[in-house]
Motif scaffolding. Sequence first.
Motif, mmCIF file in Angstrom:
data_model
loop_
_atom_site.group_PDB
_atom_site.id
_atom_site.type_symbol
_atom_site.label_atom_id
_atom_site.label_comp_id
_atom_site.label_asym_id
_atom_site.label_seq_id
_atom_site.Cartn_x
_atom_site.Cartn_y
_atom_site.Cartn_z
ATOM 1 N N PHE A 127 0.837 -1.189 0.000
ATOM 2 C CA PHE A 127 0.000 0.000 0.000
ATOM 3 C C PHE A 127 0.875 1.243 0.000
ATOM 4 O O PHE A 127 1.996 1.229 0.512
ATOM 5 N N ASN A 128 0.345 2.327 -0.557
ATOM 6 C CA ASN A 128 1.031 3.614 -0.522
ATOM 7 C C ASN A 128 0.627 4.338 0.757
ATOM 8 O O ASN A 128 -0.565 4.451 1.066
ATOM 9 N N VAL A 129 1.628 4.807 1.489
ATOM 10 C CA VAL A 129 1.405 5.558 2.720
ATOM 11 C C VAL A 129 1.936 6.968 2.505
ATOM 12 O O VAL A 129 3.104 7.156 2.198
ATOM 13 N N THR A 130 1.061 7.947 2.648
ATOM 14 C CA THR A 130 1.457 9.351 2.579
ATOM 15 C C THR A 130 1.432 9.880 4.001
ATOM 16 O O THR A 130 0.406 9.795 4.683
ATOM 17 N N ILE A 131 2.574 10.377 4.450
ATOM 18 C CA ILE A 131 2.708 10.814 5.836
ATOM 19 C C ILE A 131 3.196 12.248 5.877
ATOM 20 O O ILE A 131 4.074 12.631 5.119
ATOM 21 N N ARG A 132 2.558 13.034 6.745
ATOM 22 C CA ARG A 132 2.956 14.424 6.943
ATOM 23 C C ARG A 132 3.536 14.567 8.342
ATOM 24 O O ARG A 132 2.940 14.121 9.316
ATOM 25 N N GLN A 135 5.684 13.007 2.710
ATOM 26 C CA GLN A 135 6.438 11.959 2.015
ATOM 27 C C GLN A 135 5.534 10.760 1.792
ATOM 28 O O GLN A 135 4.648 10.482 2.598
ATOM 29 N N THR A 136 5.774 10.047 0.694
ATOM 30 C CA THR A 136 5.003 8.846 0.376
ATOM 31 C C THR A 136 5.959 7.675 0.209
ATOM 32 O O THR A 136 7.033 7.818 -0.370
ATOM 33 N N PHE A 137 5.553 6.531 0.756
ATOM 34 C CA PHE A 137 6.367 5.321 0.639
ATOM 35 C C PHE A 137 5.448 4.111 0.531
ATOM 36 O O PHE A 137 4.255 4.190 0.829
ATOM 37 N N SER A 138 6.016 3.007 0.116
ATOM 38 C CA SER A 138 5.278 1.752 0.000
ATOM 39 C C SER A 138 5.450 0.959 1.287
ATOM 40 O O SER A 138 6.537 0.910 1.856
ATOM 41 N N CYS A 139 4.364 0.352 1.751
ATOM 42 C CA CYS A 139 4.397 -0.440 2.981
ATOM 43 C C CYS A 139 3.596 -1.720 2.759
ATOM 44 O O CYS A 139 2.477 -1.681 2.254
ATOM 45 N N SER A 140 4.175 -2.812 3.149
ATOM 46 C CA SER A 140 3.535 -4.120 3.006
ATOM 47 C C SER A 140 2.511 -4.327 4.121
ATOM 48 O O SER A 140 2.668 -3.826 5.229
ATOM 49 N N SER A 141 1.485 -5.103 3.831
ATOM 50 C CA SER A 141 0.435 -5.374 4.813
ATOM 51 C C SER A 141 0.947 -6.170 6.013
ATOM 52 O O SER A 141 0.293 -6.209 7.045
ATOM 53 N N ASP A 142 2.132 -6.790 5.889
ATOM 54 C CA ASP A 142 2.693 -7.534 7.019
ATOM 55 C C ASP A 142 3.818 -6.761 7.709
ATOM 56 O O ASP A 142 4.587 -7.314 8.482
ATOM 57 N N ALA A 200 8.355 2.957 6.860
ATOM 58 C CA ALA A 200 8.980 4.276 6.730
ATOM 59 C C ALA A 200 10.492 4.167 6.863
ATOM 60 O O ALA A 200 11.241 4.740 6.067
ATOM 61 N N GLU A 201 10.937 3.410 7.862
ATOM 62 C CA GLU A 201 12.383 3.234 8.062
ATOM 63 C C GLU A 201 13.026 2.579 6.843
ATOM 64 O O GLU A 201 14.116 2.978 6.424
ATOM 65 N N SER A 202 12.358 1.590 6.254
ATOM 66 C CA SER A 202 12.886 0.919 5.055
ATOM 67 C C SER A 202 13.016 1.896 3.887
ATOM 68 O O SER A 202 13.884 1.729 3.034
ATOM 69 N N ALA A 203 12.146 2.928 3.877
ATOM 70 C CA ALA A 203 12.180 3.932 2.816
ATOM 71 C C ALA A 203 13.113 5.097 3.163
ATOM 72 O O ALA A 203 13.197 6.070 2.418
ATOM 73 N N GLY A 204 13.798 4.995 4.305
ATOM 74 C CA GLY A 204 14.721 6.051 4.712
ATOM 75 C C GLY A 204 14.049 7.254 5.345
ATOM 76 O O GLY A 204 14.623 8.338 5.409
ATOM 77 N N ILE A 205 12.820 7.069 5.846
ATOM 78 C CA ILE A 205 12.062 8.154 6.467
ATOM 79 C C ILE A 205 12.094 7.957 7.978
ATOM 80 O O ILE A 205 11.674 6.921 8.486
ATOM 81 N N GLU A 206 12.604 8.950 8.686
ATOM 82 C CA GLU A 206 12.660 8.884 10.145
ATOM 83 C C GLU A 206 11.395 9.456 10.749
ATOM 84 O O GLU A 206 10.994 10.570 10.423
#
Length: 107
Positions: free
Chosen positions: A5-10, A16-23, A30-36
């Motif tokens: 799923f696409n996660v858009t976080i403010r 920022q938007t990143f992909s996140c698995s349902s598991d 976020a951490e996997s996408a380099g977002i702290e």
Amino acid sequence: MKQNFNVTIRLHGKTQTFSCSSDQTIISGAESAGIELPSSCCAGLCTTCAARLSEGKIDQPDAMGIKPELQDEGYVLLCVAYPRSDLSIEAGQEDALYEAQFGQYQK
């Protein structure tokens, strides 16, 4: 079945938007996408990673740090929240959640 799923976080005015698995927890994605993102216990007990869901569906069975009625209002703990659809989230809500949960007891 695992889905992405696409996660858009403010957070602090930055989106920022990143992909996140349902598991995968949202904070892990976020951490996997380099977002702290703010976090501490990573067990659903504290509220350092508190956020508010604007759009989408999550599953957070271990979110012991949030009263059920506040979960119904969209508060989530990113360390124990799993995406169930594309999401739009406002992070950095620790103070707002604290006020919502405990503010009525302050004099």
